[in-house]
Design a protein around this motif. Structure first.
Motif, mmCIF file in Angstrom:
data_model
loop_
_atom_site.group_PDB
_atom_site.id
_atom_site.type_symbol
_atom_site.label_atom_id
_atom_site.label_comp_id
_atom_site.label_asym_id
_atom_site.label_seq_id
_atom_site.Cartn_x
_atom_site.Cartn_y
_atom_site.Cartn_z
ATOM 1 N N ASN B 10 10.664 -23.151 -15.217
ATOM 2 C CA ASN B 10 9.959 -21.949 -14.780
ATOM 3 C C ASN B 10 8.782 -21.689 -15.702
ATOM 4 O O ASN B 10 8.880 -21.909 -16.910
ATOM 5 C CB ASN B 10 10.876 -20.719 -14.808
ATOM 6 C CG ASN B 10 11.808 -20.668 -13.620
ATOM 7 O OD1 ASN B 10 11.411 -20.349 -12.520
ATOM 8 N ND2 ASN B 10 13.053 -21.017 -13.854
ATOM 9 N N LYS B 11 7.683 -21.242 -15.105
ATOM 10 C CA LYS B 11 6.509 -20.913 -15.903
ATOM 11 C C LYS B 11 5.853 -19.674 -15.304
ATOM 12 O O LYS B 11 5.499 -19.654 -14.125
ATOM 13 C CB LYS B 11 5.519 -22.078 -15.903
ATOM 14 C CG LYS B 11 4.230 -21.817 -16.640
ATOM 15 C CD LYS B 11 4.421 -21.770 -18.127
ATOM 16 C CE LYS B 11 3.097 -21.591 -18.846
ATOM 17 N NZ LYS B 11 3.293 -21.529 -20.335
ATOM 18 N N VAL B 12 5.717 -18.659 -16.147
ATOM 19 C CA VAL B 12 4.996 -17.459 -15.737
ATOM 20 C C VAL B 12 3.732 -17.392 -16.569
ATOM 21 O O VAL B 12 3.781 -17.502 -17.794
ATOM 22 C CB VAL B 12 5.846 -16.192 -15.943
ATOM 23 C CG1 VAL B 12 5.067 -14.954 -15.511
ATOM 24 C CG2 VAL B 12 7.157 -16.290 -15.178
ATOM 25 N N GLN B 37 5.193 -26.760 -3.126
ATOM 26 C CA GLN B 37 5.949 -26.053 -2.086
ATOM 27 C C GLN B 37 5.666 -24.573 -2.221
ATOM 28 O O GLN B 37 6.134 -23.921 -3.153
ATOM 29 C CB GLN B 37 7.447 -26.341 -2.231
ATOM 30 C CG GLN B 37 8.301 -25.801 -1.096
ATOM 31 C CD GLN B 37 9.750 -26.219 -1.245
ATOM 32 O OE1 GLN B 37 10.262 -26.368 -2.349
ATOM 33 N NE2 GLN B 37 10.439 -26.406 -0.129
ATOM 34 N N SER B 38 4.911 -24.054 -1.278
ATOM 35 C CA SER B 38 4.576 -22.638 -1.277
ATOM 36 C C SER B 38 5.389 -21.935 -0.215
ATOM 37 O O SER B 38 5.769 -22.538 0.790
ATOM 38 C CB SER B 38 3.082 -22.438 -0.986
ATOM 39 O OG SER B 38 2.291 -23.180 -1.879
ATOM 40 N N LEU B 39 5.605 -20.660 -0.446
ATOM 41 C CA LEU B 39 6.391 -19.869 0.497
ATOM 42 C C LEU B 39 5.714 -19.896 1.855
ATOM 43 O O LEU B 39 4.552 -19.554 1.996
ATOM 44 C CB LEU B 39 6.512 -18.431 -0.023
ATOM 45 C CG LEU B 39 7.548 -17.557 0.668
ATOM 46 C CD1 LEU B 39 8.937 -18.133 0.463
ATOM 47 C CD2 LEU B 39 7.481 -16.138 0.118
ATOM 48 N N GLN B 84 -3.615 -16.550 -8.378
ATOM 49 C CA GLN B 84 -2.334 -16.121 -7.827
ATOM 50 C C GLN B 84 -1.872 -17.029 -6.694
ATOM 51 O O GLN B 84 -0.666 -17.246 -6.531
ATOM 52 C CB GLN B 84 -2.424 -14.667 -7.368
ATOM 53 C CG GLN B 84 -2.490 -13.698 -8.526
ATOM 54 C CD GLN B 84 -2.520 -12.244 -8.098
ATOM 55 O OE1 GLN B 84 -2.986 -11.931 -7.004
ATOM 56 N NE2 GLN B 84 -2.054 -11.362 -8.960
ATOM 57 N N GLU B 85 -2.816 -17.578 -5.950
ATOM 58 C CA GLU B 85 -2.422 -18.464 -4.849
ATOM 59 C C GLU B 85 -1.863 -19.804 -5.338
ATOM 60 O O GLU B 85 -1.366 -20.602 -4.536
ATOM 61 C CB GLU B 85 -3.591 -18.720 -3.897
ATOM 62 C CG GLU B 85 -4.799 -19.380 -4.541
ATOM 63 C CD GLU B 85 -5.866 -18.370 -4.928
ATOM 64 O OE1 GLU B 85 -5.515 -17.207 -5.215
ATOM 65 O OE2 GLU B 85 -7.047 -18.764 -4.940
ATOM 66 N N THR B 114 4.658 -19.053 -11.528
ATOM 67 C CA THR B 114 4.293 -17.713 -11.076
ATOM 68 C C THR B 114 3.046 -17.276 -11.824
ATOM 69 O O THR B 114 3.037 -17.270 -13.064
ATOM 70 C CB THR B 114 5.417 -16.703 -11.335
ATOM 71 O OG1 THR B 114 6.609 -17.153 -10.689
ATOM 72 C CG2 THR B 114 5.042 -15.327 -10.814
ATOM 73 N N VAL B 115 2.005 -16.953 -11.077
ATOM 74 C CA VAL B 115 0.744 -16.500 -11.676
ATOM 75 C C VAL B 115 0.612 -15.002 -11.418
ATOM 76 O O VAL B 115 0.564 -14.569 -10.261
ATOM 77 C CB VAL B 115 -0.462 -17.253 -11.092
ATOM 78 C CG1 VAL B 115 -1.743 -16.786 -11.777
ATOM 79 C CG2 VAL B 115 -0.290 -18.759 -11.249
ATOM 80 N N LEU B 116 0.598 -14.243 -12.496
ATOM 81 C CA LEU B 116 0.534 -12.780 -12.376
ATOM 82 C C LEU B 116 -0.901 -12.271 -12.270
ATOM 83 O O LEU B 116 -1.826 -12.914 -12.764
ATOM 84 C CB LEU B 116 1.237 -12.134 -13.578
ATOM 85 C CG LEU B 116 2.701 -12.529 -13.771
ATOM 86 C CD1 LEU B 116 3.238 -11.886 -15.042
ATOM 87 C CD2 LEU B 116 3.524 -12.104 -12.569
#
Lengths: 116, 116
Positions: B10-12, B37-39, B84-85, B114-116
């Motif tokens: 995981n990477k934020v 793999q994007s939602l 973010q995308e 996850t890009v905040l």
């Protein structure tokens, strides 16, 4: 470009029930892969089909490729909670263009939930 | 031996920062693939390495994305100035060689970015 349509998008079954997931291609399939995905485990390879009419089984999972090689089905017999996850079909477009290609094109997946 | 491994799991990160994702393929596998793999988007191909040949970068979405593979083994996917995308699960796969439909790709567990 190759498109793979999976159906249903999601499925909820009672433990012990049988179920079928379908994967339909807009073009002839020359290599069709089935994978299962669980959170944190990436994609787990299940089976690969190449020949029209081919059928493979592993434990309680059977995958078939139709004679026309445009549709594949994945059948689970006597489902168990351990079968829950997202099932993805993937196709190698190698033979579509004849130019040689290697990246897989995937369907959007079928989310399977098995209720104990 | 071991399967494909990826790090971190995981990477934020904050928008605008650079990130590096690592993939260790199965020993002896000469072909290495990166997918995203994007939602709601399914799995999309990003880049492919085969031995010492020039990589196929045709799937990279922008010039902020790059990848390298050192010594024909470990690969690093770098995303510069994250947006973010870019938030998605990044999956790495390897296969024994490139050969189209006879070549099963084995996937790692992925890195969830996850890009905040």
């Amino acid at each position: 470009s190759q498109e793979l349509e999976q159906s249903p998008q999601s499925l909820i079954v009672q433990e012990g029930k049988n179920l079928t997931i379908n994967c339909t291609s807009s073009k002839t399939l020359y290599g069709l892969y089935w994978y299962k995905q669980k959170y944190g485990e990436g994609l787990i390879f299940l089976m690969m089909l190449q020949k029209g009419g081919e059928e493979k089984s592993h434990e309680k999972i059977t995958a078939k490729l139709d004679e026309k090689k445009q549709q594949s089905s994945l059948h689970i017999t006597a489902s168990q909670p351990s079968h829950a996850g997202i099932y993805l079909c993937g196709a190698d477009p190698f033979s579509y263009s004849g130019a040689g290609s290697y990246q897989l094109t995937f369907g959007k997946g079928t989310k399977l939930s098995v209720i104990p | 031996g071991a399967g494909v491994s990826q790090s971190p799991s995981n990477k934020v990160t904050e928008k605008g920062k650079d990130v590096e994702l690592r993939c260790d393929p199965i020993s002896g596998h000469t072909a290495l693939y990166w997918y995203r793999q994007s939602l709601g988007q399914g799995l999309e191909f990003l880049i492919y390495f085969q031995g010492n040949s020039a990589p196929d970068k045709s799937g990279l979405p922008s010039d902020r994305f790059s990848a390298e593979r050192t010594g024909g083994s470990v690969s690093t996917l770098t995303i510069q100035r994250t947006q973010q995308e870019d938030s998605a699960v990044y999956l790495c796969a390897s296969s024994i060689s490139s050969g189209g439909y006879t070549d099963t790709q084995y996937f790692g567990p992925g890195t969830r970015l996850t890009v905040l």
